[in-house]
Design an enzyme around this catalytic site. Structure first.
Site, short mmCIF file in Angstrom:
data_model
loop_
_atom_site.label_atom_id
_atom_site.label_comp_id
_atom_site.label_asym_id
_atom_site.label_seq_id
_atom_site.Cartn_x
_atom_site.Cartn_y
_atom_site.Cartn_z
CD GLU A 140 -2.96 -1.07 0.33
OE1 GLU A 140 -3.22 0.00 -0.23
OE2 GLU A 140 -3.56 -2.14 0.09
CG ASN A 198 -11.57 1.02 -1.79
OD1 ASN A 198 -12.44 1.80 -1.38
ND2 ASN A 198 -10.67 0.49 -1.00
NE ARG A 208 -9.71 7.09 -7.26
CZ ARG A 208 -9.52 5.80 -7.05
NH1 ARG A 208 -8.39 5.23 -7.39
NH2 ARG A 208 -10.47 5.09 -6.49
CE1 TYR A 247 -10.02 1.55 -17.19
CE2 TYR A 247 -7.82 1.97 -16.30
CZ TYR A 247 -9.10 1.47 -16.16
OH TYR A 247 -9.47 0.91 -14.97
CG ASN A 252 -5.15 4.63 -3.64
OD1 ASN A 252 -4.03 5.12 -3.52
ND2 ASN A 252 -5.45 3.43 -3.18
CE1 TYR A 258 0.33 2.06 -4.26
CE2 TYR A 258 -1.15 3.86 -4.85
CZ TYR A 258 -0.95 2.57 -4.39
OH TYR A 258 -2.03 1.78 -4.07
CD GLU A 261 -3.42 -2.84 -9.98
OE1 GLU A 261 -2.38 -2.77 -9.30
OE2 GLU A 261 -4.50 -2.36 -9.60
CE LYS A 262 -6.26 2.21 -9.09
NZ LYS A 262 -5.47 1.51 -8.06
#
Ligand SMILES: *[C@@H]1O[C@H](CO)[C@@H](O)[C@H](O)[C@H]1NC(C)=O
Ligand SMILES: *[C@@H]1O[C@H](CO)[C@@H](O)[C@H](O)[C@H]1NC(C)=O
Length: 370
Positions: A140, A198, A208, A247, A252, A258, A261-262
């Site tokens: 995280e 989430n 965001r 896309y 987050n 950081y 996989e987004k």
């Protein structure tokens, strides 16, 4: 000649012989392996010897001893088959186990940060064997990290998305010398898409969401995911992204390295990621600068929307976002939630198979939150 004693002698002989045969068979039975015996206790050394005997009858052959990597707890109880490391990543250079009875023999132990109890009562026992290294597993971002006191100086290696971790976890693009000419941009029926699973405010999604609110005033965004009650089946993940021209790969929270996989999803599927996260330069450590659009390249959300509309009408300009594919190949990431830790654990396996050096990792929070 008849000897009256002969019959009785014979009888004695038969009895003795019979007794001998019976006791011998009993002895043999006693020592022969049978199904009732428990399987021999698993000993790694023994295991390695047997496999060397099988591969070559000469015991003098030098055997590469694979280090034991003990997974102390299953992160979030997401279990997988350890053979997945070989299957997905061709990683096979450690002996992964979750069997705590091997603790005293384990060369390395992975401890998952989020599952450690506040009172530290579920950490592996101390003192640890002198050769043993503890690996701190945490994926995280700092925004979503709770500092559990007492862990600062316990570990030897850090396992994290951070590039300066002892064991960085990331799927990288690979280079291919022979140009790949057969990539075709998938058919598009949507302009901008976003999958959000989430959206809890506590995860730091304010930035965001604010940007999205502004952007959606100027361009149509098709939403999917749990957060918007349009749950996407796993098998539809890549095809859905492929059907979108752009896309939104919005992290987050914004932290160095950081980059999750987004961004990998659209790169694999054949869409253009619009990223929100650390600065462009940081992204370019991992993916080519002409493969994505960074929100910071524009003064505001409206200018970004204008640019996306413009690309939508300009096929040649849009196509340029895929030039990188000629010599680079992205690897699909695993998408099931229960597969979330496979890459990290396999990466650790690969690392400990190649690195045996002594190491102490001190003040991990100072490092992590800096
Ligand atoms: C087994 O090991 C011996 C001795 O090192 C070697 O000469 C032989 O070629 C090996 N055989 C196989 C099948 O690997
Ligand atoms: C691992 O780290 C601990 C804590 O700093 C240290 O006491 C221990 O000697 C280290 N062991 C190895 C094998 O690196």
């Amino acid at each position: 000649m008849s000897n009256p004693k002969t019959p009785s002698l014979l009888r004695v002989g038969i009895v003795v012989t019979l007794a001998g045969v019976i006791s011998l068979s009993l002895v043999l039975l006693w020592y022969s392996p049978s199904n009732r015996c428990p399987p021999p206790a698993y000993k790694p050394d023994q295991y390695i010897q047997i496999s060397s005997v099988e591969s070559n009858n000469s015991l003098t052959e030098t055997v590469e001893e694979k280090p034991i990597l003990l997974l102390w707890v299953w992160p979030q109880d997401y279990r997988f088959d350890f053979s997945d490391c070989k299957k997905f990543y061709n990683i096979d250079n450690c002996q992964l186990t979750d069997d705590r009875s091997l603790y005293n023999n384990a060369d390395n132990v992975i401890v998952y940060h989020r599952d450690i109890r506040w009172d530290l009562s579920n950490l592996p026992p101390s003192p640890r064997p002198g050769f043993q290294r503890w690996i701190w597993l945490h994926l995280e971002s700092p925004t979503n990290t709770i500092k559990i006191p007492g862990l600062e100086n316990l570990f030897n290696l850090t396992l994290s998305y951070r590039q300066d971790a002892d064991i960085p976890v990331r799927l990288r693009l690979t280079t291919t010398k022979k140009p790949n000419e057969d990539f075709v941009i998938p058919k598009k029926d949507k302009l901008v898409c976003w999958i959000v699973s989430n959206n809890a405010a506590s995860t730091g999604v304010g930035t965001r969401n604010g940007f999205y609110q502004e952007l959606s005033k100027h361009i149509q965004v098709t939403l999917f995911g749990k957060a918007y009650a349009r749950f996407l089946d796993y098998k539809d993940y890549y095809p859905t992204i492929a059907s979108c021209k752009f896309y939104l790969a919005f992290e987050n929270s914004v932290h160095k390295d950081y980059i999750t996989e987004k961004i990998n999803g659209p790169l694999v599927a054949g869409s253009v990621p619009v990223v929100l996260g650390p600065p462009r330069r940081n992204y370019e450590n991992f993916v080519p600068g002409d493969s994505f659009i960074h929100v910071n390249d524009f003064p505001d959300a409206k200018s970004l929307a204008d640019y996306l509309h413009q690309l939508d009408k300009d096929e040649d300009a849009y196509r340029k976002y895929f030039n990188w594919r000629k010599h680079l190949t992205p690897a699909p990431h695993l998408i099931l939630q229960t597969q979330e830790f496979i890459l990290a654990i396999c990466t650790a396996c690969d690392h400990v198979g190649r690195h045996k050096e002594y190491k102490e990792a001190h003040d991990i929070y100072d490092w992590y939150f800096s």
